[in-house]
Motif scaffolding. Sequence first.
Motif, short mmCIF file in Angstrom:
data_model
loop_
_atom_site.label_atom_id
_atom_site.label_comp_id
_atom_site.label_asym_id
_atom_site.label_seq_id
_atom_site.Cartn_x
_atom_site.Cartn_y
_atom_site.Cartn_z
N UNK A 94 -5.34 5.72 -13.93
CA UNK A 94 -4.32 5.65 -13.26
C UNK A 94 -4.63 5.17 -11.74
N UNK A 95 -3.60 5.02 -11.12
CA UNK A 95 -3.85 4.90 -9.80
C UNK A 95 -4.29 6.28 -9.03
N UNK A 96 -5.52 6.02 -8.13
CA UNK A 96 -5.95 7.19 -7.42
C UNK A 96 -5.33 7.13 -6.09
N UNK A 97 -4.84 8.19 -5.53
CA UNK A 97 -4.25 8.24 -4.37
C UNK A 97 -4.54 9.68 -3.88
N UNK A 98 -5.38 9.84 -3.01
CA UNK A 98 -5.59 11.15 -2.57
C UNK A 98 -5.21 11.55 -0.89
N UNK A 99 -4.24 10.83 -0.38
CA UNK A 99 -3.51 11.01 0.79
C UNK A 99 -2.09 11.17 0.73
N UNK A 100 -1.55 11.89 1.31
CA UNK A 100 -0.21 12.14 1.03
C UNK A 100 0.85 10.94 1.76
N UNK A 101 1.98 10.43 1.01
CA UNK A 101 2.85 9.55 1.39
C UNK A 101 3.96 10.38 2.19
N UNK A 102 3.78 10.35 3.54
CA UNK A 102 4.85 11.31 4.23
C UNK A 102 5.95 10.76 4.48
N UNK A 103 6.33 9.39 4.51
CA UNK A 103 7.51 8.56 4.63
C UNK A 103 7.43 7.37 3.97
N UNK A 104 8.72 6.94 3.61
CA UNK A 104 8.82 5.92 2.76
C UNK A 104 7.92 4.53 3.13
N UNK A 105 7.87 4.33 4.31
CA UNK A 105 7.07 3.28 5.26
C UNK A 105 5.57 3.29 4.85
N UNK A 106 5.21 4.61 4.40
CA UNK A 106 3.78 4.83 4.03
C UNK A 106 3.54 4.34 2.61
N UNK A 107 4.38 4.20 1.70
CA UNK A 107 3.88 3.94 0.40
C UNK A 107 3.57 2.50 0.49
N UNK A 108 2.68 2.43 -0.57
CA UNK A 108 1.73 1.00 -0.81
C UNK A 108 1.63 0.79 -2.07
N UNK A 109 1.16 -0.38 -2.58
CA UNK A 109 1.04 -0.69 -3.93
C UNK A 109 -0.61 -0.96 -4.05
N UNK A 110 -0.85 -0.43 -5.16
CA UNK A 110 -2.46 -0.21 -5.46
C UNK A 110 -2.75 -0.37 -6.87
N UNK A 111 -4.04 -1.16 -6.83
CA UNK A 111 -4.77 -1.30 -8.42
C UNK A 111 -4.86 0.22 -9.22
#
Length: 480
Positions: free
Chosen positions: A168-185
């Motif tokens: 899966x995509x590994x994400x370890x920090x919260x996305x607090x607002x929509x502008x924080x969202x990013x695209x990862x491998x």
Amino acid sequence: MIKKIENSFYYSILVLFPMMACTDLNTTPRQSLTPEVAFNDVSGYQSVANSMYSRANSFSYYGQTMMIAPEILADNLRLVANTGRYQGEEANGDRDHIAIWNGVVYGGINDANLIIETIDDESVEGDEDQKSFIKGDAYFMRALFYFDLCRVYGYEPGREVNGFDLGPILRLTPTLVASDADFRTRSTVEEVYAQIESDLIAAIPLVGAVPIGSEGVYYANAGAALTLLARLYLYWGRMEDAEAAATSAMNLLGLRTNGDGLSEAEQYVQGFSRAPHPESLFELELRQVDWSSVDGVNNSLNSLVSDNEPAAQFIIGASNDLIAAYEEEDVRRDCWRETTREGIEGPVYASRKWTGYKGDFLENLPVIRAAELYLIRAEARYQNNPQGAREDINALRSKRGLGPVDNLLSGEALLNRILLERRLEFALEGHRFFDLKRNGRDISKHGDFLEVPYTDYRILANIPLEQIQLNEDLEQNPGY
């Protein structure tokens, strides 16, 4: 001392803060769903922890999918009524798999990330012990979420087909607002496994130990974390570590080499109509939820696999192959009740594990049971300590009304025996497909269905097409 979260698991943060709901897939990647919210006392974090559990209870996760799909994708279950549900999974159709790449699981990861990242801030008021427990809870649940994503969407390390090693995509920090969202491998499975290992080790001292089958198992606890760690090592192929973690858990929980600590044979079936289950190490608790509605009738485990409610759908029963695999004295066979179904020749078998014992279609969900420790350790031992493996199998069998296995059993025959015991012990608890897959085996099927070769692309689930279209860096699984 564990500080329990007092609010109902169904008093979700989704109710308190609507921004936590799944956002439009056209604007936000599925792996980036988080609240736009700030907390300054521990009660807010309790609500986030409630959200983690509410998500885990979802019908699209442990409330249904993770229990049924891994069983009917293999050889344990069969359809006994044609409603269009699980037909693709029974036939292992293209893109008919376990669909958990969704807002439920990634939303739960975001809940955990929010807790882990911010609960220790000096501005957060509240009891320090409670804060520590909630943080440990988050580490445990994040580990569980990522472990399930790995085994559904990736190959186990050392079992890769054509070198494909992504998870899966590994994400370890919260996305607090929509502008924080990013695209990862996607990360590799081994990278995610290392994070799961780290999370479970971090959780253990924070959550503390609780007795088997006590109300403490409704939350993360040291015994459950050690068992999940042992399970992780088993999937990882780290057999010495799996044995050590399982032994540590058994010592912590007071489980004995003769099986003492497990239910007695005459209490086995009844245990699945108790809350908590007497062998539970981790159990998802459902509290005072009205599932007599259409949603409960259509989606609860009780409705789909049992016929003890007049309004139940009862569309899924045990396969004849599974029933035939039980020995005559095995009390686990009594978890299936012989009945009939219109349009089906011969007997069909309804579950007595999921009985809706807390109300109409409502029941708790034992996710980790103590019996698993004996079988994890047996499998970890089978090559280098076959006698120890046989002792673990026999300890479990002694509590299921059965005598010991052949004392000369070894090698591949011993592993086959262990996998058979797992099949019988955990039928309809979501293990069968994964037990075959993680051992690199073809997926056996019941009746006239053809087995699925391990090298077939359908061994892995597909990532939803809309997510691939949304994120050009997101690689689809092979074959899709």
